[in-house]
Design an enzyme around this catalytic site. Structure first.
Site, PDB file in Angstrom:
ATOM      1  N   LEU A 126      23.529 -20.659  -8.570  1.00  0.00           N
ATOM      2  CA  LEU A 126      24.797 -21.484  -8.016  1.00  0.00           C
ATOM      3  C   LEU A 126      25.710 -20.782  -8.071  1.00  0.00           C
ATOM      4  CD1 LEU A 126      23.976 -24.777  -9.625  1.00  0.00           C
ATOM      5  CD2 LEU A 126      23.239 -23.836  -7.124  1.00  0.00           C
ATOM      6  N   CYS A 127      26.180 -19.968  -6.540  1.00  0.00           N
ATOM      7  CA  CYS A 127      27.022 -19.061  -6.502  1.00  0.00           C
ATOM      8  C   CYS A 127      28.569 -20.016  -6.616  1.00  0.00           C
ATOM      9  CB  CYS A 127      27.004 -18.693  -4.956  1.00  0.00           C
ATOM     10  SG  CYS A 127      28.357 -17.406  -4.313  1.00  0.00           S
ATOM     11  N   LEU A 128      28.815 -19.896  -8.437  1.00  0.00           N
ATOM     12  CA  LEU A 128      30.336 -19.902  -8.014  1.00  0.00           C
ATOM     13  C   LEU A 128      31.046 -19.530  -8.940  1.00  0.00           C
ATOM     14  CD1 LEU A 128      28.487 -24.087 -10.161  1.00  0.00           C
ATOM     15  CD2 LEU A 128      29.186 -23.218  -7.696  1.00  0.00           C
ATOM     16  N   HIS A 134      30.014 -14.103 -10.307  1.00  0.00           N
ATOM     17  CA  HIS A 134      31.418 -13.780  -9.206  1.00  0.00           C
ATOM     18  C   HIS A 134      32.195 -13.077 -10.905  1.00  0.00           C
ATOM     19  CE1 HIS A 134      31.679 -15.336  -5.141  1.00  0.00           C
ATOM     20  NE2 HIS A 134      31.436 -16.307  -5.747  1.00  0.00           N
ATOM     21  N   LEU A 162      26.577 -20.613  -2.277  1.00  0.00           N
ATOM     22  CA  LEU A 162      25.438 -20.644  -1.668  1.00  0.00           C
ATOM     23  C   LEU A 162      24.560 -21.177  -3.290  1.00  0.00           C
ATOM     24  CD1 LEU A 162      23.360 -18.395  -0.624  1.00  0.00           C
ATOM     25  CD2 LEU A 162      24.094 -16.884  -3.449  1.00  0.00           C
TER      26      LEU A 162
END
Length: 275
Positions: A126-128, A134, A162
């Site tokens: 997961l894009c967090l 990040h 994402l």
């Protein structure tokens, strides 16, 4: 002279052999196998920090969330989110995992969701801002509790990233309904959260019992001939809300009154003419 020549030859041989001997010593040192203690030493910082995070998490639990590391690998944690009240996830349980690196807490973990939920795609990173997507936004002061708190907060939002997906409330409610039985098929879930498995089995048993009662009650009231459904349909169509919305009944009453008035007036007119 002969002795001096012998000494000179010995010195030359020593000079020629010394680089080779040093190289062989270095090669011998490098070729030594890495011991288990040395490997554990590389993870020591991450292990100590995760152990402390576990202690703090048990002292001050995150609302709606449970988390446990794998007994054989503290770098992999599994969590369970219980859907909060007044949310489309209510009554659901959502299982996922956090995978930490040897550089934790200086590098963030990968975050995965395992249970279908309608918000996050399953079995993908997961894009967090709190995940390894990040690393520039990561703060080493953040802990496992911070990560799980941020994950739940993002789950309850509608912002996209994402690995997220867009579904309606009805779909999320269905995912919540299906999540209990789905989790019982996951080995890590059943191994790490036996108390939740027991709770799920009890809830599924109660659900099955309640649904059987409702089905029996509907069958009894309906009489098997659809009479009740027809009556309910008529009742719904004649309810105050539907009358106000459709305006059918008020218009019909006005037409009837107008026709009655016209008949009375016509009858009175005929009587007057007869006189």
């Amino acid at each position: 002279m002969s002795k001096q020549m012998e000494k000179t030859e010995d010195m030359e041989n020593t000079q020629n052999e010394s680089p080779t001997s040093k190289t062989s010593e270095k090669t011998t040192k490098v070729s030594k196998p890495i011991t288990k203690t040395q490997v554990m030493g590389r993870n020591r910082g991450a292990v100590l920090r995760l152990q402390q995070d576990y202690i703090n998490l048990n002292k001050d639990p995150v609302p709606y969330i449970r988390a446990e590391p794998l007994p054989w690998n503290i770098l992999e944690w599994h969590y369970v989110i219980s859907g909060p009240e007044n949310s489309p996830y209510y009554s659901g349980m959502y299982h996922g995992s956090l995978v930490f690196t040897q550089q934790y807490p200086f590098k963030p973990p990968s975050i995965y969701m395992r249970t279908p939920n309608g918000r996050f795609q399953t079995n993908r990173r997961l894009c967090l801002s709190i995940s390894d997507y990040h690393p520039d936004e990561w703060n080493p002061a953040w802990s496992v509790s911070s990560i799980l708190t941020g994950l739940l907060s993002f789950m309850l939002e509608d912002s996209s990233a994402l690995g997220t997906m867009v579904t309606g409330r009805k779909e999320k409610l269905q995912f919540a309904y299906d999540s209990l039985e789905y989790n019982l098929k996951d080995h890590n879930f059943t191994t790490l959260f036996p108390d939740l498995c027991k709770e799920i089995k009890q809830r599924l048993k109660e659900r099955e019992s309640n649904e059987a009662k409702m089905k029996a009650a509907n069958g009894t009231n309906g009489g098997g001939d659809g009479t009740t459904d027809t009556a309910n349909g008529l009742l719904n169509r004649s309810s105050p809300g539907n009358i106000d919305d459709n305006g059918g009944f008020p218009h019909l009453i006005l037409i009837i009154c107008f026709c009655l008035g016209a008949l009375i007036f016509h009858h009175a007119y005929n009587l007057e003419q007869m006189k």
